[in-house]
Design an enzyme around this catalytic site. Structure first.
Site, mmCIF file in Angstrom:
data_model
loop_
_atom_site.group_PDB
_atom_site.id
_atom_site.type_symbol
_atom_site.label_atom_id
_atom_site.label_comp_id
_atom_site.label_asym_id
_atom_site.label_seq_id
_atom_site.Cartn_x
_atom_site.Cartn_y
_atom_site.Cartn_z
ATOM 1 N N HIS A 1 -3.466 7.202 2.509
ATOM 2 C CA HIS A 1 -3.837 5.868 2.025
ATOM 3 C C HIS A 1 -5.180 5.444 2.629
ATOM 4 C CE1 HIS A 1 -4.060 1.735 1.145
ATOM 5 N NE2 HIS A 1 -3.679 1.313 2.333
ATOM 6 N N ASN B 1 -10.344 -0.453 0.355
ATOM 7 C CA ASN B 1 -8.892 -0.224 0.328
ATOM 8 C C ASN B 1 -8.333 -0.833 -0.961
ATOM 9 O OD1 ASN B 1 -6.119 -0.537 0.620
ATOM 10 N ND2 ASN B 1 -6.210 -1.221 2.745
ATOM 11 N N CYS C 1 0.812 -1.224 0.000
ATOM 12 C CA CYS C 1 0.000 0.000 0.000
ATOM 13 C C CYS C 1 0.838 1.263 0.000
ATOM 14 C CB CYS C 1 -0.930 0.015 1.192
ATOM 15 S SG CYS C 1 -1.963 -1.432 1.235
HETATM 16 N N1 ACO Z 1 -18.442 -9.096 10.162
HETATM 17 C C1 ACO Z 1 -18.920 -9.366 11.386
HETATM 18 N N2 ACO Z 1 -18.112 -9.693 12.419
HETATM 19 C C2 ACO Z 1 -16.802 -9.752 12.167
HETATM 20 C C3 ACO Z 1 -16.248 -9.473 10.897
HETATM 21 C C4 ACO Z 1 -17.126 -9.137 9.864
HETATM 22 N N3 ACO Z 1 -16.718 -8.859 8.615
HETATM 23 N N4 ACO Z 1 -14.909 -9.612 10.963
HETATM 24 C C5 ACO Z 1 -14.612 -9.938 12.227
HETATM 25 N N5 ACO Z 1 -15.749 -10.024 12.965
HETATM 26 C C6 ACO Z 1 -15.890 -10.336 14.382
HETATM 27 C C7 ACO Z 1 -14.801 -11.249 14.888
HETATM 28 O O1 ACO Z 1 -15.123 -12.618 14.708
HETATM 29 C C8 ACO Z 1 -14.738 -10.870 16.342
HETATM 30 O O2 ACO Z 1 -15.787 -11.490 17.026
HETATM 31 P P1 ACO Z 1 -15.587 -12.018 18.542
HETATM 32 O O3 ACO Z 1 -15.292 -10.779 19.353
HETATM 33 O O4 ACO Z 1 -16.911 -12.645 18.848
HETATM 34 O O5 ACO Z 1 -14.437 -12.961 18.462
HETATM 35 C C9 ACO Z 1 -15.023 -9.365 16.330
HETATM 36 O O6 ACO Z 1 -15.746 -9.121 15.109
HETATM 37 C C10 ACO Z 1 -13.779 -8.516 16.358
HETATM 38 O O7 ACO Z 1 -12.868 -9.000 15.366
HETATM 39 P P2 ACO Z 1 -11.473 -8.327 15.104
HETATM 40 O O8 ACO Z 1 -10.787 -9.056 13.998
HETATM 41 O O9 ACO Z 1 -10.759 -8.177 16.404
HETATM 42 O O10 ACO Z 1 -11.964 -6.910 14.570
HETATM 43 P P3 ACO Z 1 -11.254 -5.507 14.667
HETATM 44 O O11 ACO Z 1 -11.960 -4.686 15.637
HETATM 45 O O12 ACO Z 1 -9.785 -5.629 14.739
HETATM 46 O O13 ACO Z 1 -11.597 -4.932 13.211
HETATM 47 C C11 ACO Z 1 -10.477 -4.550 11.125
HETATM 48 C C12 ACO Z 1 -11.073 -5.582 12.069
HETATM 49 C C13 ACO Z 1 -11.610 -3.654 10.636
HETATM 50 C C14 ACO Z 1 -9.878 -5.289 9.943
HETATM 51 C C15 ACO Z 1 -9.434 -3.678 11.863
HETATM 52 O O14 ACO Z 1 -8.557 -4.490 12.618
HETATM 53 C C16 ACO Z 1 -8.621 -2.853 10.925
HETATM 54 O O15 ACO Z 1 -9.117 -2.050 10.167
HETATM 55 N N6 ACO Z 1 -7.298 -3.004 10.957
HETATM 56 C C17 ACO Z 1 -6.407 -2.361 10.053
HETATM 57 C C18 ACO Z 1 -6.334 -3.183 8.860
HETATM 58 C C19 ACO Z 1 -5.758 -2.457 7.681
HETATM 59 O O16 ACO Z 1 -5.807 -1.265 7.543
HETATM 60 N N7 ACO Z 1 -5.206 -3.232 6.796
HETATM 61 C C20 ACO Z 1 -4.663 -2.770 5.618
HETATM 62 C C21 ACO Z 1 -3.374 -2.141 5.919
HETATM 63 S S1 ACO Z 1 -2.171 -2.173 4.728
HETATM 64 C C22 ACO Z 1 -2.873 -2.285 3.370
HETATM 65 O O17 ACO Z 1 -3.593 -1.388 3.061
HETATM 66 C C23 ACO Z 1 -2.662 -3.539 2.567
#
Ligand code: ACO
Length: 320
Positions: free
Chosen positions: A247, A277, A111
């Site tokens: 980004h 993204n 990215c």
């Molecule tokens: N729908 C519903 N529930 C979901 C989903 C979904 N799509 N995905 C995860 N969950 C649930 C999980 O199972 C978990 O449930 P639990 O608490 O019962 O176990 C809960 O939601 C929390 O899951 P996490 O994975 O901990 O969710 P988080 O709050 O971390 O959010 C996210 C996930 C949105 C991906 C966040 O971590 C994020 O944005 N991180 C940055 C990622 C990023 O920017 N990546 C790209 C960077 S570099 C590039 O651009 C390539």
């Protein structure tokens, strides 16, 4: 002389997939996705490829710049999802534009690809080696997503963004780039394993793995820091910046970055709501959006910044 952006363009696949569409094929909801990421729709490639999207975005950027493809000295393509390993994406773009006198190469920096590419382009312009450069960020990330991993696949989309650069008296003022290879495993995708007459490995098609919260914390800490680094080095205050083109990884992250910089969200244009993204394409896509809606004035000071796989990061301050 400095690298100045003189034209922008973007291209998206025809198929638009909403959060509700995803909720029909996996256990998720519009509420969960839009609240945590800001993403409402993404475009996914069905009849397009990385090359066709890249060429379309490049043609629009050349047209916007009023530059003929034959004037290009160099084409840099930033991608992690080319249609083929060889020949590479920038060669396809060169052929598609008939820009046969241009040198061409790809950059694989996830990215942060566009940020690395503009810094390299500026260095070529400053050295006097090249005067007219096309940078394209293009991805079909849907091909490397694990569509059974709802915590990562919901974030990403496919598309391309392009900018045309010309040597000018104003342009990119300063850039910083960084890499932390030790933190790399937080966001990865394996390549094909070794396979030759002396080694045999079973393998499955590799997909992106992401430690979402780790990446989130890294980005929110690192991006404001590198933005402050470029601004402080030039004695430019955060208030002097017209737009922060960040980004588009997650809208919540962009909001957290704005807060840390003490700057209002209306200085942070976005497209993630419609596109998800799109990795290396996201910065030139947002730039194209504000350019085509007449929001940019020549002389405006802009900051580009972001982060990605590697882990990598970068920021540039420039005059539009
Ligand atoms: N729908 C519903 N529930 C979901 C989903 C979904 N799509 N995905 C995860 N969950 C649930 C999980 O199972 C978990 O449930 P639990 O608490 O019962 O176990 C809960 O939601 C929390 O899951 P996490 O994975 O901990 O969710 P988080 O709050 O971390 O959010 C996210 C996930 C949105 C991906 C966040 O971590 C994020 O944005 N991180 C940055 C990622 C990023 O920017 N990546 C790209 C960077 S570099 C590039 O651009 C390539």
């Amino acid at each position: 002389m400095l690298a100045r952006i003189v034209g922008t363009g973007m291209a998206l696949p025809e198929l638009v997939v909403s959060n509700d569409d995803l909720a029909k094929i996996m256990d998720t909801s519009d509420e969960w996705i839009s609240e945590r990421t800001g993403v409402r729709t993404r475009h996914l490639a069905v009849n397009e490829g990385t090359s066709s999207l890249a060429i379309e975005a490049a043609k629009k950027a050349l047209d916007n710049a009023g530059v003929d493809a034959h004037e290009l000295d160099l084409i840099i393509a930033a991608t992690v999802t080319p249609d083929r390993l060889l020949p590479f994406l920038s060669g396809d773009i060169q052929a598609g534009l008939d820009a046969m006198q241009a040198a061409a190469f790809d950059m694989v920096v996830g990215c942060s690809g566009y940020l690395y590419a503009i810094s390299v382009a500026n260095a070529y312009v400053q050295s006097g080696m090249y005067k007219t450069i096309l940078i394209v960020g293009a991805e079909t990330l849907s091909r490397i997503m694990n569509w059974e991993d709802r915590s990562s696949c919901i974030l990403f989309g496919d598309g391309a963004g392009a900018t045309v650069i010309k040597a000018d008296e104003v342009g990119v003022i300063r850039s910083v780039l960084g890499t932390d290879g030790k933190a790399g495993p937080a966001l990865g995708c394996e390549a094909r394993p070794l396979q030759n007459p002396y080694v045999h490995n079973e393998w499955d098609y590799p997909y992106v793995r992401m430690a979402g919260q780790e990446v989130y914390k890294f980005a929110v800490r690192t991006v404001p820091k590198c933005i402050n680094e470029v601004l402080d080095a030039e004695g430019i205050s955060a208030d002097e910046i017209r737009y922060y083109v960040i980004h588009q990884a997650n809208l919540r992250m962009i909001e957290a970055i704005a807060k840390r910089l003490g700057q209002p969200m209306d200085k942070f244009p976005t497209c993630i709501e419609e596109t998800g993204n799109v990795s290396a394409a996201s910065i030139p896509m947002v730039l194209d959006k504000i350019n085509r809606t007449g929001k940019l004035k020549r002389g405006d000071k802009l900051v580009f910044a972001g982060f990605g796989a590697g882990l990598t990061w970068g920021a540039s301050v420039l005059t539009w």
